[in-house]
Design an enzyme around this catalytic site. Structure first.
Site, mmCIF file in Angstrom:
data_model
loop_
_atom_site.group_PDB
_atom_site.id
_atom_site.type_symbol
_atom_site.label_atom_id
_atom_site.label_comp_id
_atom_site.label_asym_id
_atom_site.label_seq_id
_atom_site.Cartn_x
_atom_site.Cartn_y
_atom_site.Cartn_z
ATOM 1 N N GLN A 78 -8.043 -5.364 1.192
ATOM 2 C CA GLN A 78 -7.149 -6.522 1.250
ATOM 3 C C GLN A 78 -6.902 -6.923 2.694
ATOM 4 O O GLN A 78 -6.263 -7.920 2.973
ATOM 5 C CB GLN A 78 -5.785 -6.156 0.656
ATOM 6 C CG GLN A 78 -5.857 -5.746 -0.777
ATOM 7 C CD GLN A 78 -4.583 -5.037 -1.189
ATOM 8 O OE1 GLN A 78 -3.604 -5.657 -1.555
ATOM 9 N NE2 GLN A 78 -4.582 -3.733 -1.119
ATOM 10 N N GLY B 69 -3.559 3.435 1.326
ATOM 11 C CA GLY B 69 -2.695 2.576 2.148
ATOM 12 C C GLY B 69 -2.408 1.213 1.582
ATOM 13 O O GLY B 69 -2.359 0.232 2.312
ATOM 14 N N CYS C 10 -13.138 -25.849 8.431
ATOM 15 C CA CYS C 10 -12.546 -27.170 8.651
ATOM 16 C C CYS C 10 -11.954 -27.680 7.341
ATOM 17 O O CYS C 10 -12.567 -27.567 6.286
ATOM 18 C CB CYS C 10 -13.592 -28.148 9.165
ATOM 19 S SG CYS C 10 -12.936 -29.819 9.321
ATOM 20 N N CYS D 211 -15.995 -32.405 13.606
ATOM 21 C CA CYS D 211 -15.514 -33.714 13.120
ATOM 22 C C CYS D 211 -14.149 -34.121 13.678
ATOM 23 O O CYS D 211 -13.673 -35.211 13.398
ATOM 24 C CB CYS D 211 -15.473 -33.726 11.591
ATOM 25 S SG CYS D 211 -14.039 -32.888 10.897
ATOM 26 N N HIS E 259 -9.570 -10.811 0.704
ATOM 27 C CA HIS E 259 -8.656 -11.817 1.275
ATOM 28 C C HIS E 259 -9.233 -12.492 2.514
ATOM 29 O O HIS E 259 -8.526 -13.240 3.192
ATOM 30 C CB HIS E 259 -7.299 -11.185 1.616
ATOM 31 C CG HIS E 259 -6.538 -10.769 0.393
ATOM 32 N ND1 HIS E 259 -5.459 -9.907 0.432
ATOM 33 C CD2 HIS E 259 -6.702 -11.091 -0.913
ATOM 34 C CE1 HIS E 259 -5.012 -9.719 -0.806
ATOM 35 N NE2 HIS E 259 -5.748 -10.421 -1.629
ATOM 36 N N PRO F 104 1.601 7.630 2.451
ATOM 37 C CA PRO F 104 2.775 8.448 2.793
ATOM 38 C C PRO F 104 3.929 8.266 1.813
ATOM 39 O O PRO F 104 4.834 9.088 1.741
ATOM 40 C CB PRO F 104 3.188 7.966 4.191
ATOM 41 C CG PRO F 104 2.272 6.872 4.565
ATOM 42 C CD PRO F 104 1.319 6.594 3.446
ATOM 43 N N ALA G 159 -3.359 8.094 6.241
ATOM 44 C CA ALA G 159 -4.799 8.019 5.956
ATOM 45 C C ALA G 159 -5.616 8.752 7.019
ATOM 46 O O ALA G 159 -6.622 9.383 6.702
ATOM 47 C CB ALA G 159 -5.215 6.550 5.889
#
Ligand code: NAD
Ligand code: ZN
Length: 260
Positions: free
Chosen positions: A109, A200, A135, A161, A127, A227, A244
């Site tokens: 992600q 994580g 553009c 452009c 993502h 954690p 990690a």
């Protein structure tokens, strides 16, 4: 549940020894030890919920259309936090795993590009990447350096452009890119890995939790490294509680990869 500093559980070590294909799902937490703040959790930029709401709003598709400068200011603020970031032990452990295994894929992600910088090859960055641009009028794609993004004061122009560029990343409220969704389905459902490792992430997005839930349902081994407990902690076979950068090198070693 295992805490940081512990050895890997013996049954996990045993299970890892024979595994030849691994699917890894990563979130912001894997980059925390590189100095990139997570969104949520300890030290996350959303610790103050009001501030979190403002960041989410600025990084949304609807704000981009109404006020692209606001979106770019938020992107720039995030880029400033990552400008000096380098891959850490956890990113490097995943590179060793990829080299040693028959099949390997990372579904991330993260938009910080650190898996790529570390040398991982099989990455589905669902993502996108915060440095990639597109553009808003002519669709021309490009790439800015981390330093360039960090120094932006307003929406950058398209050199082709003259219109406005947007970050070529998935903003809040936007659709996932179809091609990457297909790759994710292929990698985690059509031909699923023997082992799913989730690292994580608060796993709040359904499409991030789903491959883990699917593996659990089908009895394939699952490991979480975080954690803090998450909604997946009670589901996975092994929950390794800690950073990690401590756990992933041990998992990589148990998978038969040697530390260089
Ligand atoms: P999140 O911020 O919601 O959760 C981070 C998770 O990482 C928490 O569960 C936290 O306990 C855990 N964590 C903290 N330190 C860790 C460490 N050292 N080792 C392992 N885990 C640790 O992150 P998410 O689930 O990825 O959130 C999703 C959204 O956040 C995505 O849209 C992503 O694009 C975005 N995001 C990306 C970055 C990045 O690219 N580095 C940074 C912040 C947010
Ligand atoms: Zn253009």
């Amino acid at each position: 549940m295992q805490g940081d500093g512990d050895e890997l559980p013996a049954d996990l070590e045993e299970a890892l020894a024979g595994v030849r294909s691994v699917g890894v799902i990563t979130g912001a937490g894997i980059s925390a030890e590189s100095g990139v703040p997570t969104y949520r959790g300890v030290g996350g930029v959303y610790d103050d919920p009001d501030e979190g709401d403002r960041v989410v709003e600025a990084l949304s598709g609807s704000t981009l259309v109404r006020d692209p400068d606001r979106t770019w200011r938020a992107v720039t603020a995030l880029a400033r936090m990552t400008v000096d970031a380098a891959p850490n032990e956890a990113h490097r452990a995943l590179v060793r795993m990829e080299r040693a295994l028959d099949r390997f894929v990372i579904l991330t992600q993260n938009v910080d590009g650190l898996h790529h910088l570390a040398g991982s090859g099989q990455i589905i960055d669902i993502h996108g990447d915060v440095l990639a641009t597109r553009c808003m009028r002519c669709d021309e794609t490009g790439r800015l350096s981390r330093a360039e993004v960090a120094e932006l004061e307003a929406t950058p122009p398209c050199l082709a452009c003259g219109s406005h560029l947007r970050p070529d990343a998935v903003l809040f409220g936007e659709m996932l890119p179809q091609k990457k969704v297909y790759r994710m389905q292929e990698a985690f459902y059509v031909d699923p890995p023997e082992l799913v490792l989730v690292v994580g992430t608060s796993a709040l997005f359904p499409y991030i939790a789903a491959p883990v839930v699917d593996a659990v349902r089908e009895g394939r081994p699952t490991v979480e490294i975080n954690p803090e407990p998450t909604s997946l902690s009670a589901l996975v076979r092994w929950s390794l509680r800690g950073p990690a950068g401590s756990w992933l090198p041990r998992v990589a070693e148990a998978l038969g990869t040697s530390v260089p």
